[in-house]
Design a protein around this motif. Structure first.
Motif, PDB file in Angstrom:
ATOM      1  N   ARG A  25       1.007  -1.191   0.269  1.00  0.00           N
ATOM      2  CA  ARG A  25      -0.179   0.080  -0.207  1.00  0.00           C
ATOM      3  C   ARG A  25       1.072   0.615  -0.126  1.00  0.00           C
ATOM      4  NH1 ARG A  25      -2.776  -2.849   3.968  1.00  0.00           N
ATOM      5  NH2 ARG A  25      -2.036  -1.862   5.481  1.00  0.00           N
ATOM      6  N   THR A  26       1.934   1.156   0.701  1.00  0.00           N
ATOM      7  CA  THR A  26       2.932   2.019   0.723  1.00  0.00           C
ATOM      8  C   THR A  26       4.254   2.022   0.678  1.00  0.00           C
ATOM      9  OG1 THR A  26       0.665   3.613   2.940  1.00  0.00           O
ATOM     10  CG2 THR A  26       3.324   4.612   2.559  1.00  0.00           C
ATOM     11  N   TRP A  59      15.023   2.644  -5.175  1.00  0.00           N
ATOM     12  CA  TRP A  59      13.434   3.016  -4.905  1.00  0.00           C
ATOM     13  C   TRP A  59      13.382   2.960  -2.809  1.00  0.00           C
ATOM     14  CZ3 TRP A  59       8.822  -0.231  -5.854  1.00  0.00           C
ATOM     15  CH2 TRP A  59       7.545   0.459  -6.041  1.00  0.00           C
ATOM     16  N   ALA A  60      13.486   2.121  -2.564  1.00  0.00           N
ATOM     17  CA  ALA A  60      13.338   2.521  -1.368  1.00  0.00           C
ATOM     18  C   ALA A  60      14.393   3.715  -0.429  1.00  0.00           C
ATOM     19  CB  ALA A  60      13.638   1.018  -0.341  1.00  0.00           C
ATOM     20  N   ARG A  82       8.242   9.209  -2.541  1.00  0.00           N
ATOM     21  CA  ARG A  82       8.244   7.939  -2.272  1.00  0.00           C
ATOM     22  C   ARG A  82       7.727   7.717  -1.613  1.00  0.00           C
ATOM     23  NH1 ARG A  82      12.399   5.433   1.280  1.00  0.00           N
ATOM     24  NH2 ARG A  82      13.007   8.236   1.623  1.00  0.00           N
ATOM     25  N   GLY A  83       6.763   6.297  -1.342  1.00  0.00           N
ATOM     26  CA  GLY A  83       4.941   6.331  -0.004  1.00  0.00           C
ATOM     27  C   GLY A  83       3.933   7.067  -1.103  1.00  0.00           C
ATOM     28  N   GLY A  84       4.179   7.474  -2.440  1.00  0.00           N
ATOM     29  CA  GLY A  84       3.265   8.326  -3.103  1.00  0.00           C
ATOM     30  C   GLY A  84       1.729   7.267  -3.642  1.00  0.00           C
ATOM     31  N   SER A  96       4.857   1.018  -9.361  1.00  0.00           N
ATOM     32  CA  SER A  96       5.940   0.105 -11.089  1.00  0.00           C
ATOM     33  C   SER A  96       5.280   0.247 -11.890  1.00  0.00           C
ATOM     34  CB  SER A  96       5.023  -1.487 -10.012  1.00  0.00           C
ATOM     35  OG  SER A  96       6.635  -2.306 -10.550  1.00  0.00           O
ATOM     36  N   GLY A  97       3.866   0.000 -12.150  1.00  0.00           N
ATOM     37  CA  GLY A  97       3.291   0.070 -13.217  1.00  0.00           C
ATOM     38  C   GLY A  97       2.956   1.353 -14.006  1.00  0.00           C
TER      39      GLY A  97
END
Length: 318
Positions: free
Chosen positions: A128-129, A201-202, A234-236, A243-244
């Motif tokens: 989810r996040t 990404w993380a 991030r987390g948006g 990812s898609g």
């Protein structure tokens, strides 16, 4: 808790001579369509047309290792570094996971593979996040490290060297979680198989982590990223949406990762394959995405493979 047994230990000598090939994981073909024979055959046909000669060894359920090897050989392909994945948390039956790992490793060993990646997917809160370490739980992390250690023991017993492969959405998502796993289990039990895109990404620095664990690296997923969903962004959105989106994953050389620095950080005696992976293409077709990726790999990696040098070509390497 004791998570670092003295035996067994990871194999230090490959079962077969190292090859250091350019390989592909055709994940966008099967990520939504499923790992069916028809989907794989389309992917294999495209990889053959483009020029790839090695592919991630995903053996379909019900197919023997020998049948799989013969099948992909028909497309001019040989098996490359595969991956075992489990949530590794409190939701799993550890006995079942260990048996799955044993079967997986036995197939990989029969294919002649001496190593495989180990990943954790997936935690609902982190889907989810994604990429921010959502719903962190120290007890869950400790349990997952212990479970990962037990899986590593099973893989080693089958003659397969485990390599940790970090993945956004899993229990080992952030740099702190990745280093906690690697440092707790130790080099005798687990190596490192970084995914440059998932690490970035993380919020981690792939180059710094590769340098820190350079003596443990046995494989790598070379993945580029666009800046749209990094850092403050991030987390948006949820994992699947981001990812898609076509604006996270980039074909190598088209994003913001310094892949030349990534390659230069690999140890001089690195003996694994260079696996190209674009989870979701940023261009119109799957074939075009893999063609662009292969062109980058040919120009950047082949001089390295030919010369046996740790220094890559910098032409288009960024």
């Amino acid at each position: 808790m004791t998570t670092t047994p003295t035996t067994p230990t990871a194999p230090t000598t490959p079962r077969h001579p190292a090859t250091r090939r350019i390989a592909a994981n055709p994940i966008p073909y099967w990520a939504r369509a499923g790992k069916t024979r028809e989907v794989f055959e389309q992917a294999f046909a495209d990889l053959q047309d483009i020029g790839f000669t090695a592919v991630k060894a995903d053996v379909p359920e019900g197919m023997s290792a020998g049948e799989y090897a013969d099948w992909i050989a028909g497309f001019g392909l040989s098996p490359s570094l595969s991956l075992f994945s489990s949530p590794l948390d409190e939701t799993v039956d550890t006995g079942e996971v260990l048996e799955q790992a044993r079967r997986f490793a036995a197939v990989q060993a029969e294919l002649g593979m001496d190593r495989a990646m180990l990943s954790s997917m997936s935690l609902p809160a982190r889907l989810r996040t994604p990429a921010v370490g959502a719903d962190f739980d120290a007890g869950r992390l400790e349990r997952a490290i212990e479970n990962a250690g037990r899986v590593c023991e099973v893989l080693i017993a089958e003659g397969v060297r485990p390599l940790h492969h970090s993945h956004v959405g899993g229990v080992f998502e952030t740099e702190e979680e990745v280093t906690r796993l690697l440092d707790t289990l130790g080099a005798d039990l687990i190596g490192f198989g970084p995914d440059t895109g998932h690490l970035r990404w993380a919020g981690a620095d792939p180059v710094a982590l590769i340098e820190r664990y350079s003596d443990r690296i046995g494989g790598i997923h070379l993945k580029d990223v666009y800046p749209d969903h990094l850092d403050a962004a991030r987390g948006g959105g949820d994992y699947r949406t981001v990812s898609g989106s076509g604006r996270l994953w980039a074909e190598p050389g088209r994003g913001v990762l310094d892949l030349a620095a990534v390659l230069a950080a690999l140890p001089a005696d690195y003996d694994g394959d260079y696996m190209i992976e674009v989870d979701h293409p940023s261009v119109e077709t799957l074939h075009e995405s893999h063609r662009l990726s292969y062109e980058w790999a040919r120009s950047t990696l082949e001089p390295l493979l030919r010369n046996g040098s740790a220094e890559p070509s910098h032409d288009g390497a960024r």
